[in-house]
Scaffold this active site. Structure first.
Site, short mmCIF file in Angstrom:
data_model
loop_
_atom_site.label_atom_id
_atom_site.label_comp_id
_atom_site.label_asym_id
_atom_site.label_seq_id
_atom_site.Cartn_x
_atom_site.Cartn_y
_atom_site.Cartn_z
N HIS A 12 0.73 -0.91 -0.35
CA HIS A 12 0.23 -0.01 -0.06
C HIS A 12 1.09 1.31 -0.47
CE1 HIS A 12 -2.87 -2.84 2.29
NE2 HIS A 12 -3.02 -3.14 0.48
N GLU A 15 1.58 3.62 3.07
CA GLU A 15 1.86 2.97 4.63
C GLU A 15 3.22 3.10 4.95
OE1 GLU A 15 0.19 -0.67 4.92
OE2 GLU A 15 -2.13 0.42 4.84
N ARG A 54 -3.29 4.25 -2.03
CA ARG A 54 -2.96 3.21 -1.11
C ARG A 54 -2.72 2.21 -2.44
NH1 ARG A 54 -5.32 -0.32 3.20
NH2 ARG A 54 -5.88 -1.58 2.51
N ASN A 61 -3.03 -5.61 -1.82
CA ASN A 61 -3.00 -6.85 -1.54
C ASN A 61 -4.63 -7.38 -0.69
OD1 ASN A 61 -1.36 -8.11 0.90
ND2 ASN A 61 -2.90 -7.27 2.58
N ARG A 62 -5.82 -7.91 -2.11
CA ARG A 62 -5.99 -8.25 -2.46
C ARG A 62 -5.99 -10.05 -3.62
NH1 ARG A 62 -5.57 -6.82 2.32
NH2 ARG A 62 -7.77 -6.10 3.53
N GLU A 163 2.08 -5.17 10.88
CA GLU A 163 0.58 -4.38 11.08
C GLU A 163 0.70 -3.31 12.40
OE1 GLU A 163 -1.96 -2.68 9.04
OE2 GLU A 163 -2.39 -4.40 8.13
N TYR A 273 -10.49 1.15 5.56
CA TYR A 273 -11.92 0.15 4.83
C TYR A 273 -13.29 1.30 4.83
CZ TYR A 273 -8.97 -3.47 6.36
OH TYR A 273 -7.65 -4.15 6.92
#
Length: 288
Positions: A12, A15, A54, A61-62, A163, A273
């Site tokens: 992302h 981050e 992001r 990441n999906r 994380e 989210y």
């Protein structure tokens, strides 16, 4: 034996702790001592990093489930996933024994190690990390088989995510960066100890297992009718009991938690989210 380890950041692009850590390692070398394995690093989504976002089209990441890898679309991240899979994998036949993907969260989760499996290797790692870094949280996401997860880290024979929060998107906080380096260094130390048979006297440890995502209340137009209650905000991994307020409606009323079992909220009010209206995730505690 752990022979090859890959540390990844920038999955992302906003981050910043992991991105800065990997840049520092690439410029100056990894500062932690190891000799029994090869350690390499990479920045995953350099276009998103350059744009300070992001992702460009969709969440990288999906993109690493078997279905997504065999049926890619034309998005930048989908195509990037194919390239990364070829570089690290292919998935299920990885050249890397461990892939460590570093993330930040806007939620107050502290230093959290996310394990996408509860197989013995991960149990050993969790116990070691808790021994050397007691403040770390261990979050197990084994609700599906390891190979079915869509996460980049699952390109490795083993994979974990770091994380760390709370940190705003696009911002680098010194305290969060230091926590990130501590957790990353602990994983490096684990790999060295694993290879040199120095993993002795590892006690079972407290861990959290993901249960479900909780959505914000919505009206018939799909608009939110409430926000996270101030008593829940920043209370990641703090026990949540039935009757405690979780939402404050815009009309001033409180909505309380009605779960019968003690639960542990995390990813509370995570900014990433927001589009999915996910308010927080829940977990149950157990001894790992």
């Amino acid at each position: 034996m752990i022979e090859k380890v890959m540390f990844v950041a920038g999955t992302h692009g906003n981050e910043m702790s992991g991105i800065q850590l990997i840049k520092n390692w690439q410029h100056n070398g990894c500062p932690y001592k190891y000799s029994s394995f090869e350690l390499t690093s990479m920045l995953a989504n350099e276009e998103a990093i350059s744009r300070h976002v992001r992702f460009v089209d969709e969440d990288l990441n999906r993109q690493f489930s078997p279905a997504k890898l065999t049926n890619p679309d034309i998005s930048l991240e989908s195509q990037l996933a194919i390239d990364i899979n070829a570089k690290l994998g292919p998935k299920g036949e990885s050249q890397y024994d461990l892939v460590v993907d570093i993330h930040n969260t806007t939620s107050n989760m502290g230093a959290t190690l996310i394990l996408p499996s509860s197989e013995p290797f991960y149990v050993t790692m969790a116990r070691y990390i808790k021994q050397v870094l007691p403040e770390a949280n261990i979050l197990v996401e084994d609700e599906k088989p390891y190979e079915q997860h869509p996460y980049l880290c699952t390109l490795g024979k083993h994979g974990v995510m770091i994380e760390v929060g709370a940190q705003p998107q696009g911002v680098l906080r010194e305290d969060v960066y230091q926590l990130t380096t501590l957790l990353a260094g602990s994983v490096v130390a684990f790999c060295e100890a694993f290879n040199t048979n120095k993993l002795t006297h590892l006690e079972p440890c407290l861990a959290f297992r993901f249960v479900e995502n909780i959505l914000f209340p919505l009206n018939e137009k799909g608009e939110r009718t409430a926000m996270i209650h101030h008593q829940l905000q920043d209370a990641d991994f703090v026990p949540l009991l039935s009757g405690q307020p979780i939402f404050k409606s815009f009309d001033g009323t409180e909505i309380v938690w009605e779960g019968e079992k003690e639960t542990f909220p995390h990813f509370i009010n995570e900014a990433a989210y927001s589009k999915q209206h996910i308010a927080f995730a829940t977990a149950e505690s157990f001894v790992l």
